[in-house]
Scaffold this active site. Structure first.
Site: not given
Ligand SMILES: *[C@@H]1O[C@H](CO)[C@@H](O)[C@H](O)[C@H]1NC(C)=O
Ligand SMILES: *[C@@H]1O[C@H](CO)[C@@H](O)[C@H](O)[C@H]1NC(C)=O
Length: 371
Positions: A194, A300
């Site tokens: 991320e 995810e």
């Protein structure tokens, strides 16, 4: 996903017996049009995330859990290939890299990268393909912030562009890749978990992604390379995730020549959107992947309640787009029982435990639907 630090399992590291039980037709995973080819088979794939598996200290525990994934028909598993610390912990605690003064030290010992070795070995045995991630944007397991004082910066925004930080980061990448350069258990190398650069020009991250993906390609001409980003910054309804305020431009980054496929995440409860909004988020990414002719990995996704209803809806949307950009999905995150201790693995509220009704819904039924 941003995590709370949870797992501290200490058990004796036992060596696995030597095995010839390697999947017979194992080969390098690769891109095939808008899909992935795994061991010679091109189709849509399912899998999951387990940030914690490389931090288990018993080889047999790793092997048992990897066996459960194989039994379930999962193929792709994303793990943390980093565990950065500013202070060296006691000998029973796993860490992969430490920083002291102005230097970085890579831990190749029994409580270091040898733990990742056990994960790769078990993946080879069970035909599971790993996405191995090199650094966290968040401070869980160290992250970019663990590098700060050693490389003389004080924010992630500076870290991406600082030569000294990047030299340390690349040295770490090289150390990991050199261990598994020829392994057919590596699905892809991944730049970061991320990565964000809040308020930055998107060129900061695009330049860093170009530099890092080119560097990885210079070390390894075979394995795929992905970013590990949340998929922010693309045309859509204008809500927060579609904006580029976190410094990301999804299409510009995916278009970089040494980026093999697209990644995106989905957490409506963290982003102030509805769960149903997630379906459009999936198809918006698929569309860009199709335009750029690279597969999309729905890497995810998670909710804290109603796992089966909400997440199976997203799985269906992703699978329905299998001929128009979507190539695989990995829910966040895998849960299981650690055999040697009888303890459950980390429960962050989004965890789907092996053998539960949520597992039947999101793993067994999904794998069946994929066929
Ligand atoms: C991750 O990135 C975002 C955006 O730059 C930032 O707000 C957050 O603080 C980062 N995490 C850390 C630990 O710096
Ligand atoms: C990909 O990376 C390699 C190795 O660094 C580099 O030589 C090549 O120019 C890059 N590809 C493109 C098309 O930029």
């Amino acid at each position: 996903m941003k995590l709370l630090p949870i797992l501290s399992l200490v058990a004796a590291a036992a060596a696995l017996p030597a095995t010839n039980d390697i999947a017979p037709r194992a080969s390098m995973s690769k891109v095939d049009g808008l899909k992935f080819n795994i061991d010679g088979v091109t189709k849509y794939y399912a899998g999951t995330n387990s940030y914690w598996m490389p931090f288990l200290t018993n080889d047999n525990d790793v092997d048992v859990i990897m066996g459960h994934l194989q039994t379930a028909g999962h193929k792709i598993l994303r793990v943390w290939g980093f565990n950065d610390v500013k202070t060296v912990p006691g000998s029973g605690t796993v860490y992969f890299q430490s920083f002291s003064g102005s230097s970085a030290t890579i831990n190749t010992g029994a409580n270091g990268l040898q733990r990742l070795d056990a994960v790769v070995k078990a993946a080879e045995k069970h035909g599971i393909k790993l996405i191995i991630n090199f650094v966290n944007n968040w401070t869980d397991y160290g992250g970019m912030a663990a590098y700060y004082s050693a490389c003389g910066v004080s924010s992630n925004a500076q870290w991406y562009a600082a030569a000294k930080c990047q030299t340390m980061y690349q040295a770490y990448i090289k150390a990991v890749i050199s261990r598994y350069r020829t392994s057919t258990a590596v699905f892809a190398w991944e730049l970061a978990n991320e990565p964000r650069c809040n308020g930055c020009q998107t060129s900061v991250l695009t330049n860093w992604i170009r530099q890092t993906s080119d560097y990885i390609r210079s070390l390894d001409s075979d394995h795929m390379i992905a970013i590990g980003d949340e998929g922010f910054g693309l045309t859509g309804d204008g809500s927060y995730p579609y904006q580029s305020g976190e410094g990301l431009d999804f299409a510009a980054n995916l278009a970089l020549p040494n980026v093999s496929f697209g990644t995106f995440h989905l957490y409506p409860s963290s982003w102030g959107t509805t769960n149903a909004w997630g379906n459009g988020w999936i198809t918006a990414h698929a569309k860009i992947c199709a335009q750029l002719n690279k597969p999309c990995l729905f890497e995810e996704y998670g909710v804290a309640t109603d796992h089966c209803t909400v997440e199976s809806d997203w799985q269906k949307t992703s699978l329905a787009a299998k001929d128009s950009g979507m190539a695989a999905d990995l829910f966040w995150q895998l849960g299981d029982t650690v055999k040697s201790t009888g303890q459950q693995t980390s429960n962050d509220g989004n965890t789907i435990y092996y053998g539960t009704s949520d597992w039947t819904c999101l793993v067994d039924n999904h794998v069946k639907a994929i066929g």
